[in-house]
Scaffold this motif. Sequence first.
Motif, short mmCIF file in Angstrom:
data_model
loop_
_atom_site.label_atom_id
_atom_site.label_comp_id
_atom_site.label_asym_id
_atom_site.label_seq_id
_atom_site.Cartn_x
_atom_site.Cartn_y
_atom_site.Cartn_z
N LEU A 56 56.04 54.72 79.46
CA LEU A 56 54.61 54.97 79.70
C LEU A 56 53.85 53.68 79.98
CD1 LEU A 56 53.99 57.74 77.05
CD2 LEU A 56 53.82 57.98 79.53
N ALA A 57 54.40 52.54 79.55
CA ALA A 57 53.70 51.28 79.75
C ALA A 57 54.01 50.66 81.11
CB ALA A 57 54.07 50.29 78.65
N ALA A 58 55.07 51.15 81.80
CA ALA A 58 55.44 50.56 83.08
C ALA A 58 54.45 50.99 84.16
CB ALA A 58 56.86 50.97 83.46
N ARG A 59 53.92 50.01 84.86
CA ARG A 59 52.86 50.24 85.84
C ARG A 59 53.26 51.28 86.90
NH1 ARG A 59 52.99 46.20 88.99
NH2 ARG A 59 53.37 44.73 87.30
N ASN A 60 54.53 51.17 87.35
CA ASN A 60 54.95 52.02 88.47
C ASN A 60 55.38 53.42 88.02
OD1 ASN A 60 57.02 50.83 87.10
ND2 ASN A 60 58.37 50.68 88.88
N VAL A 61 55.41 53.68 86.71
CA VAL A 61 55.85 54.98 86.22
C VAL A 61 54.74 55.70 85.47
CG1 VAL A 61 57.61 56.16 84.85
CG2 VAL A 61 58.19 54.04 86.01
N ARG A 74 57.23 63.32 91.27
CA ARG A 74 57.16 62.13 90.44
C ARG A 74 58.38 61.99 89.53
NH1 ARG A 74 53.23 59.15 88.08
NH2 ARG A 74 51.48 60.19 89.06
N TRP A 75 58.78 63.11 88.89
CA TRP A 75 59.92 63.07 87.99
C TRP A 75 61.22 62.82 88.73
CZ3 TRP A 75 59.89 62.29 83.05
CH2 TRP A 75 58.76 62.63 82.31
N GLN A 76 61.33 63.39 89.94
CA GLN A 76 62.55 63.18 90.72
C GLN A 76 62.67 61.71 91.14
OE1 GLN A 76 61.73 66.21 93.65
NE2 GLN A 76 63.39 67.50 92.87
N VAL A 77 61.54 61.13 91.54
CA VAL A 77 61.55 59.72 91.92
C VAL A 77 61.99 58.89 90.72
CG1 VAL A 77 60.14 57.75 92.63
CG2 VAL A 77 59.77 59.99 93.66
N PHE A 78 61.41 59.22 89.55
CA PHE A 78 61.72 58.49 88.33
C PHE A 78 63.22 58.58 88.02
CE2 PHE A 78 62.01 58.59 83.59
CZ PHE A 78 61.73 57.25 83.38
N ALA A 79 63.75 59.83 88.13
CA ALA A 79 65.14 60.05 87.72
C ALA A 79 66.13 59.47 88.72
CB ALA A 79 65.39 61.55 87.53
N SER A 80 65.85 59.61 90.03
CA SER A 80 66.91 59.22 90.96
C SER A 80 66.69 57.88 91.63
CB SER A 80 67.13 60.31 92.01
OG SER A 80 65.90 60.72 92.52
N ASP A 95 59.25 46.14 81.41
CA ASP A 95 59.44 45.08 82.42
C ASP A 95 60.55 45.44 83.40
OD1 ASP A 95 57.47 43.69 81.27
OD2 ASP A 95 58.72 42.12 80.37
N SER A 96 61.67 45.96 82.86
CA SER A 96 62.77 46.22 83.79
C SER A 96 62.46 47.41 84.69
CB SER A 96 64.11 46.39 83.06
OG SER A 96 64.00 47.30 82.03
N LEU A 97 61.61 48.34 84.22
CA LEU A 97 61.18 49.42 85.11
C LEU A 97 60.29 48.87 86.22
CD1 LEU A 97 60.44 52.34 82.64
CD2 LEU A 97 62.22 52.25 84.37
N GLU A 98 59.43 47.92 85.84
CA GLU A 98 58.50 47.38 86.85
C GLU A 98 59.21 46.50 87.87
OE1 GLU A 98 55.30 45.46 84.82
OE2 GLU A 98 54.37 47.34 84.24
N GLU A 99 60.39 45.98 87.48
CA GLU A 99 61.09 45.07 88.38
C GLU A 99 61.97 45.79 89.41
OE1 GLU A 99 63.11 42.47 85.71
OE2 GLU A 99 61.24 41.47 85.17
N VAL A 100 62.05 47.14 89.35
CA VAL A 100 62.93 47.83 90.30
C VAL A 100 62.37 47.69 91.71
CG1 VAL A 100 63.65 49.50 88.57
CG2 VAL A 100 61.81 50.07 90.14
N ASP A 101 63.27 47.88 92.68
CA ASP A 101 62.89 47.75 94.08
C ASP A 101 62.03 48.94 94.50
OD1 ASP A 101 62.74 47.42 96.77
OD2 ASP A 101 64.87 47.00 97.06
N GLU A 102 60.75 48.65 94.80
CA GLU A 102 59.82 49.73 95.14
C GLU A 102 60.22 50.47 96.40
OE1 GLU A 102 55.71 48.79 95.67
OE2 GLU A 102 55.75 47.45 93.94
#
Lengths: 254, 537
Positions: free
Chosen positions: B370-375, B453-459, B433-440
């Motif tokens: 929940l703290a990751a900006r992109n999620v 949104r959930w599918q993007v998160f999961a896959s 941090d590691s969630l925010e560092e993924v390749d957008e």
Amino acid sequence: MHDVVTFQRVSKRFGATLALDEVSLSVPEGQIAVLLGLSGSGKSTLLRHVDGLQRASAGSVSVLGTDLATASGARLRALRRRVGFVFQQFHLVGALTVLENVCTGALGTLRGPRLGLFTYPKRVRQEALGHLDRVGLAEQAFQRADTLSGGQQQRVAIARALLQRPEILLADEPVASLDPESAGQVMGLLREISAEQNLTVLCSLHQVDLALSWGDRVVGLRSGRVVLDRQAAGLGRDEAMAVYSAVARVPAAA
Amino acid sequence: MSRAVAERRTLPAPSGPGMAATVVVLAILGAGVWAASDLGINVATLVDSVGNAADFARRMFPLDFPSAGELLRLCGTTLAIVVSATLLSVLLSVPAAVLAAGNTTPNAAARVGSRAAIVLARAVPDVVLAIVFIRVFGLGSMAGVLAMGLHSVGMVGKLYADAVEQIDEGPRTAVRAGGAGRSQELASGVLPQVLPAFVSTALHRFDINLRVSVLLGFVGVDGLGFAIASAFRELDYRRGMALAFVVLVLCVLAELLSGAIRRALTRAPLSRARPAPGRISPPWTPSRVRRNVYGLVAALVVLASLWGAELSPAGFVDGLSRLGTTLGLFWPPETGGILPDLLTALWVTVKIALAATLLGAVLALPIGVLAARNVAPSPRVGAVFRGLIVLIRGIPELVLAVVFVVLTGLGEVAGTLALAVGAVGLLGKLVADSLEEVDERVENAVRATGATRWQVFASATVPQAAPAFVGHVLYQLDVNIRSATLLGIVGAGGIGFYLQNASRVLEFGVVTTVLLLVFALAMAVELIAVWLRRVAG
């Protein structure tokens, strides 16, 4: 005109690969010699031998009267001071100002480590600013180096090399990372400076057209061997292109 | 095509190492579940402690703060010790890193020697160093500065060496090609590139040392920690909790301040000012003035700290002459006839660490996500959970442990819960941090197919961050094993009790035995982590 760089049957081996294979080459003072060849043909290795960044496995390299087989420590650094080097990827410290990057060119003549513009003597800073002016970047002197475009960064790198007051300038694919317009500017600058200061230039390039239009002499390398060595004037484009073909035989004579 | 598509596998054949890694991860999870239930951590225990909480609150409020002058003195002493210790670790780490980094080391022997020294510094806990140094230099600041300073080299030196190894070799080659000597090469080609990382690591270590200083107070290092320890020893919870609250505020402030400085460092200062003709030094732009003011303030803080920590060179030299004899007390390791007790306590420490890591991961994963900006579902939610993580990171584990000791009674449950809550601060941050560092771009590609949104998160998001998750959980386990050892000092269960007890009754050989046991344990976890990273990475 006397020769400032002499290679005699120089070979360089990296493990199982032979990067240079009995290369013999003499470059007279004031000449712009362009090295052509595929990636891995030995162009960079050859340039790095001139500056003693690499040492020959066999044969002899003599630069400005110094025998590089025996030179080491202070004598090697003294030679490097007289030889400027410009790299494909510019090799600037992005976090420092443009002017401080240029000033690092004077380290060979200064004692002790330096960090921060104020640690360089005033005369060095003045001279550095003069060279920045020469390459047309005096206005950007106090910007961080990484805020500049690729072409501008390469011109800063040239100013850094000029601060050494070099007698020889080595350029390892100086325009390979640049767009055609910046590439033309950088090559033009090298040509002008060479003429102004009677500076010998050894420059490796990928583009045959640039080699023919900016060089005095074209040296072709393939698999570490010299396969072409001719004056640029009168050399046909197809003859130069033959350096890149794996099968064609090019007479290795000047 | 040799075979019909229909006959071919649609799932890949399982690979040997991959299966082994999965089994180990599942085994660690299972061990965590077993440890938690074995320690008696369940709903009933938690309900019980709610009753204690009311009782605790009655004994804790109103908070009893010391006078303003006394409070300032305590804060000043703690900050002076922590700044001095961090400075010491930086001064030792820079040469250690230059020797340890593969690209700057003069020879292989220097490299191995320096690496070994760094590993050793990390392996010996700061509390143990403090116990030794207090015997050598007496109660006060010197022991704290040396203990934290030397132990910090284990982290600071390692990160500095990594930073040096990651530099772009280009500028260095260019400087060498210009005829520069070795020290010039380091100053002009290497140092400017690593300086931001050096400062940022030092600030990070400062935050950690500030929290550690509380623990050192319990073995006799001056400052807030010492005052907290005295208050709790006299069962004066009002004073103790008031001081713990002050530490919390200091830690959060330090965390916010160092975060701000670190962000400012990574931003490129805009200096587009045109130089006046003939000018050869940069113009005094607002950003240059600001940077110089910051530098001056930092220098003053360091000077004030060195003065405030009352480090006397004479006392240092005097102590050094006693160092040999004191270290002799710690060798050879002895069991004091209580080896079975020690092993049982060590086993409890392992269980605490496993259970705390599991509970911590269960808490930290959703909070980190929940703290990751992109999620995060909205920027506001993200900011709230980031703030929560910072707040929890600010609480020294020792204060948590003391609170839980009061809530759930002395013993393992208190230690486990304290470490589990503390883990949210570290693990939550690492997950976010590691969630925010993924390749957008990968996320966008999946989003472009019309995924929810959930599918993007999961896959797209999770697969990129998952290997890092496993690494972070193992890192947390490693941290927890070390912390679980120390929390025993305040009665939160495990082998730490014997560490504190043995040093109090001057059985230093037993201290060494405890240390060796904990060290062996930490190394075992480290080896598992290295192996998993190789298999999974």
